[in-house]
Design a protein around this motif. Structure first.
Motif, PDB file in Angstrom:
ATOM      1  N   VAL A  20       6.288  -3.326  27.318  1.00 23.17           N
ATOM      2  CA  VAL A  20       7.018  -4.151  26.361  1.00 23.17           C
ATOM      3  C   VAL A  20       6.717  -3.636  24.948  1.00 23.17           C
ATOM      4  N   PRO A  21       7.733  -3.229  24.203  1.00 23.68           N
ATOM      5  CA  PRO A  21       7.488  -2.732  22.842  1.00 23.68           C
ATOM      6  C   PRO A  21       6.966  -3.836  21.929  1.00 23.68           C
ATOM      7  N   GLU A  22       6.025  -3.476  21.071  1.00 20.70           N
ATOM      8  CA  GLU A  22       5.412  -4.449  20.172  1.00 20.70           C
ATOM      9  C   GLU A  22       6.099  -4.456  18.815  1.00 20.70           C
ATOM     10  N   ASP A  70       7.601 -10.685  21.510  1.00 23.59           N
ATOM     11  CA  ASP A  70       7.752  -9.361  22.133  1.00 23.59           C
ATOM     12  C   ASP A  70       8.299  -9.495  23.551  1.00 23.59           C
ATOM     13  N   ASN A  71       7.684 -10.374  24.335  1.00 26.73           N
ATOM     14  CA  ASN A  71       8.046 -10.496  25.748  1.00 26.73           C
ATOM     15  C   ASN A  71       9.449 -11.082  25.937  1.00 26.73           C
ATOM     16  N   LEU A  72       9.757 -12.160  25.215  1.00 29.16           N
ATOM     17  CA  LEU A  72      11.042 -12.836  25.434  1.00 29.16           C
ATOM     18  C   LEU A  72      12.205 -12.050  24.844  1.00 29.16           C
ATOM     19  N   ILE A  73      11.984 -11.370  23.724  1.00 32.01           N
ATOM     20  CA  ILE A  73      13.044 -10.523  23.162  1.00 32.01           C
ATOM     21  C   ILE A  73      13.305  -9.344  24.086  1.00 32.01           C
ATOM     22  N   HIS A  74      12.236  -8.765  24.621  1.00 30.11           N
ATOM     23  CA  HIS A  74      12.388  -7.632  25.555  1.00 30.11           C
ATOM     24  C   HIS A  74      13.178  -8.045  26.792  1.00 30.11           C
TER      25      HIS A  74
END
Length: 294
Positions: free
Chosen positions: A42-44, A103-107
């Motif tokens: 997951v990109p930060e 980060d997680n939910l946007i990814h």
């Protein structure tokens, strides 16, 4: 008079049982889920810290932080979410750890790309306190029922951040969040400026008589409906002091918002005046707040 007192008792007693079951002796423990943990692949997003001296709250100094997701596209106007007590929400190892959740939910495309702006309360004099919770202008800024804090955001902070990033001006794509006094502050900003913010997330909100916040329950019922979506979180082990009972005040807020036909969701628990419960449910809270269907 006897019937009125009985009705009030039944309402609060029944609401508590309905939402909670039997009240425990100690606050309930809450655990963070997978969406609040860093995930491989997951990109930060990038977090940058700034310091601001305000003219709206003349002479006050505060830190603020800007989170920019890896998916940010400068060509597109990007959604915005503001957090009061920014130090608490931007902390990647804290109770809320918003940058990790973002980060997680946007990814996963469960949230749009959002620029997060985490604003600490103002402080008069030097130096800034080690604990930003103790900033000496915090209660005045957060608990006062006026449009002054919204002016800080709309006239100062957002334009400053907007010099570097393409921020949306669509009020339906702007959210605001806070805990305790920061929670009532989030509501006040949207209440005063629904043309600018229409999504509110309140954790353990101080809708009590610190500076008149208990009046919102009546104001909401008697004022023309405003296009605001609201998520409330609290626990029945929250504060009970001279300013009021936080748990009952939040129940009253939900009742008033429901009566006035707001888009409202409340999640109640057994937590105390801390971020444990709000942090545990933050991913689901954000999914609900940012959903596209009413």
């Amino acid at each position: 008079m006897r019937h009125t007192s009985l009705a009030i008792f039944c309402y609060f007693f029944g609401a508590t049982l309905f939402a909670q079951g039997e009240k425990p002796d100690a606050p309930e423990k809450y655990e963070l889920g997978a969406d609040s943990m860093p995930m491989t692949g997951v990109p930060e997003g990038k977090v940058t810290k700034f310091t601001w001296t305000s003219h709206v709250f003349e002479g006050t100094v505060r830190d603020y932080y800007v989170y920019v997701p890896d998916q940010y596209d400068p060509v597109k106007a990007t959604a915005v979410m503001v957090f009061q007590d920014g130090h608490a929400y931007v902390n990647k190892s804290g109770e809320y750890r918003v940058p990790v959740v973002f980060d997680n939910l946007i990814h996963k495309k469960e949230l749009p790309p959002i620029i997060g702006i985490f604003v600490d309360p103002g402080h008069l004099g030097e130096p800034l306190p080690d604990s930003r919770w103790k900033a000496n202008n915090r209660s005045f800024e957060y608990d006062t029922l006026s449009d002054q804090y919204s002016k800080l955001l709309l006239d100062e902070i957002l334009p400053e951040v907007g010099k570097a990033y393409n921020l949306t001006t669509d009020p339906d794509q702007r959210a605001i969040c806070g805990a305790s006094s920061g929670g009532i502050c989030a509501w006040t900003v949207a209440w005063e400026r629904p043309d600018a913010f229409r999504k509110v997330l309140s954790h353990i909100g101080s809708f009590t008589n610190i500076r008149g916040g208990h009046n919102y329950q009546a104001l909401i019922r008697k004022t023309e409906h405003k296009p605001i979506r609201v998520f409330l979180q609290d626990g029945d082990n929250d504060l009970n002091n001279a300013a009021g009972n936080w748990w009952l005040a939040n129940l009253e807020m939900e009742s008033s918002l429901t009566f006035a036909k707001y888009d409202v969701k409340a999640v109640w628990g057994h937590g105390a005046h801390n971020g444990n419960h709000g942090g545990a449910i933050l991913p689901d809270s954000l999914r609900w707040l940012w959903r596209t269907t009413p």
